[in-house]
Design an enzyme around this catalytic site. Structure first.
Site, PDB file in Angstrom:
ATOM      1  N   LYS A  87       0.840  -1.200   0.000  1.00 26.81           N
ATOM      2  CA  LYS A  87       0.000   0.000   0.000  1.00 26.81           C
ATOM      3  C   LYS A  87       0.875   1.250   0.000  1.00 26.81           C
ATOM      4  CE  LYS A  87      -3.963   2.030   2.462  1.00 26.81           C
ATOM      5  NZ  LYS A  87      -4.853   1.890   3.651  1.00 26.81           N
ATOM      6  N   SER A 162      -9.692   2.142   2.769  1.00 24.46           N
ATOM      7  CA  SER A 162      -8.855   2.884   1.849  1.00 24.46           C
ATOM      8  C   SER A 162      -7.893   2.011   1.054  1.00 24.46           C
ATOM      9  CB  SER A 162      -8.053   3.935   2.617  1.00 24.46           C
ATOM     10  OG  SER A 162      -7.168   3.307   3.541  1.00 24.46           O
ATOM     11  N   SER A 186      -9.892  -0.193   7.047  1.00 23.93           N
ATOM     12  CA  SER A 186      -9.325  -0.105   5.700  1.00 23.93           C
ATOM     13  C   SER A 186      -8.549  -1.326   5.229  1.00 23.93           C
ATOM     14  CB  SER A 186      -8.418   1.135   5.594  1.00 23.93           C
ATOM     15  OG  SER A 186      -9.186   2.300   5.700  1.00 23.93           O
TER      16      SER A 186
END
Length: 510
Positions: A87, A162, A186
């Site tokens: 990420k 997210s 997330s």
């Protein structure tokens, strides 16, 4: 061979590399080829857009190093040579780290995050950085400054947020492992809507050093994969005390790998499971409720004792969270001021530093980041601090006490991971309150700091999209998550004749 390699689990790939069946370079190249095929499809057809940056050269070099060390007889880690998607909120010295924001576009950190360093040392091959909601603010990955990621099950739908880029990379077989971060869900919410596994470790059990902060008291990095064992293996690599992180817990890491292997035996005898009364009922999609009910029944069939548990203050978690989080966002994002690093707008020699700062923050931050900065600044302002932020922190204490009381009765708690399956792209982007409700079940664990995870438990009848089972465990009892998840996974794999992702449509399965 390429298709075969991208379909294997991380554990299978690690074994294949260790035995010499295939080289780490071949495994890496197969996944790079897969990324090139599905992530950015042309001719008017959308791609998944899981990645913001692909480091093919660096990945192949890392893989070649694993092969070289293996040939020299060096003892390597259990995941050496396995590719991973990272990420883009975790710092990497050899790749850009943007946090999904224009204000950091092209920024290359001068150091690796602790988990980045640990993964490199373990021989994991980082393919690149994945798309995300700006500064981890969102539940759909639509708030990325670089465009949305699409759900491989249905390219017209969101992959969660997210960390939608990481979950979509897994579900589209672009990577067998991924790292996400979880501030209010997330990791778990994207796992739920893409049919993958996502674990939020106990707060402080995995180092936060090098994680670009959204809300420092809530953020936690964690492992994501397509199977429970793969997730446990990655968890074992990244967890542990870090003196560089003042929030890091200096305690032994629970043996999550052993717990996953034990759970795969399918025996949950002696385990007490609490169904949280407040995390169900009105507002939940019928297909989500149906799969959750079946999952709870399955836990009973596997030997667990299932009881209902009340956590009355959980109903206040969402409003309290959306006071605490923006307040911390307001503080953390103040550092992006055009003076030190990142974007710098309007510096023509004619403007003051304040004007340059205003222009830069106006151009660099997206709508959701600005919304949360303003909310947080207001909540922390003179005359309102005690009424809003102070009260929210008191609610946070009550939520932690609810968990403490519940775990005095049961070993783990369960709920649906999300109230609905993946919704269409654009459906909620202009309705922040509707978007925030996607984290209804996941937020309490961030508020209290305990461990939690999402495991696939089937498809909703209405739309054929994945549903997740949410499991919560006490602080530093992360191993309980893996025991429960592995038992459920093994039973459902036997029932379905394969993994949930085997049922995915063309983009996910071809």
């Amino acid at each position: 061979m390429t298709e075969d390699l991208t379909r294997r689990t991380a554990a299978q790939l690690a074994d294949a590399v260790a035995t010499g069946e295939v080289s780490a370079v071949e495994v890496t190249q197969a996944h790079l080829d897969r990324i090139a095929t599905v992530d950015a499809v042309g001719d008017g057809r959308p791609g998944v857009h899981a990645f913001l940056h692909v480091d093919a050269e660096g990945a192949l070099a890392a893989a070649a190093d694993v092969d070289s060390r293996r040939a020299a007889g060096e003892q390597l880690g259990p995941l050496a040579g396995v590719p991973l998607a990272l990420k883009d909120v975790i710092t990497t010295s050899d790749m850009p780290t943007t946090a999904g924001s224009r204000i950091l576009e092209g920024w290359r950190p001068p150091y690796d995050a602790t988990i980045t360093r640990k993964m490199r040392a373990a021989g994991l091959v980082i393919l690149g950085k994945t798309n995300m909601d700006e500064f981890a603010m969102g539940s759909s990955t639509e708030n990325s400054a670089f465009g949305p990621t699409r759900n491989p099950w249905d390219l017209s739908r969101i992959p969660g947020g997210s960390g939608g880029g990481s979950s979509a990379a897994l579900a589209s077989f672009q990577a067998p492992l991924a790292i996400g971060t979880d501030t209010g869900g997330s990791i778990r919410q994207p796992a739920s809507v893409t049919g993958t596994v996502g674990v939020k470790p106990t707060y402080g059990a995995v180092s936060r050093y090098g994680l670009i902060a959204c809300a420092s008291s809530l953020d936690q990095a964690g492992p994501c994969a397509r199977t429970v064992l793969d997730t446990a293996l990655l968890h074992g690599v990244i967890a542990g005390h870090d003196p560089l992180d003042s929030t890091s817990i200096d305690q032994p890491v629970p043996d999550v790998v052993a717990a996953a292997r034990r759970g795969a035996d399918g025996d949950l005898s002696g385990l007490r499971v609490g169904v949280v009364r407040e995390l169900g009922g009105e507002g939940y999609q019928p297909g989500v409720e149906a799969r959750f009910t079946e999952a709870v029944e399955l836990l009973g069939k596997l030997g667990a004792e299932v009881v209902e548990v009340s956590c009355p203050n959980f109903k206040y978690a969402l409003p309290a969270y959306y006071l605490i989080l923006p307040s911390e966002v307001s503080s953390n994002l103040a550092r992006f001021d055009a003076m030190r690093y990142g974007l710098r707008e309007g510096d023509d020699g004619m403007r003051s530093a304040e004007e340059v700062m205003n222009l830069t923050r106006g151009a660099g931050f997206g709508a959701e980041a600005k919304r949360r900065i303003m909310l947080g600044t207001y909540a922390l302002s003179s005359g309102y601090y005690d009424a809003y932020y102070g009260q929210a922190q008191k609610v946070r204490t009550l939520i932690a006490r609810d968990f403490e009381a519940a775990f005095g009765q049961v070993d783990v708690l369960v709920s649906p991971t999300t109230p609905t399956t993946a919704f269409p792209i654009g459906e909620k982007v202009d309705d922040p309150l509707a978007m925030y409700k996607n984290d209804l079940c996941t937020i309490p664990s961030n508020m209290a700091g305990n461990a939690s995870a999402s495991f696939p438990c089937g498809l909703a009848e209405e739309d054929g999209l994945p549903v997740g089972l949410h499991v919560m465990a006490p602080v530093m009892s992360d191993d309980r998550l893996y025991r429960v998840g592995a038992a459920v996974e093994q039973a459902l794999v036997s029932q379905w004749g394969g993994y949930l992702l085997d049922k995915a449509p063309a983009m996910g399965a071809s």
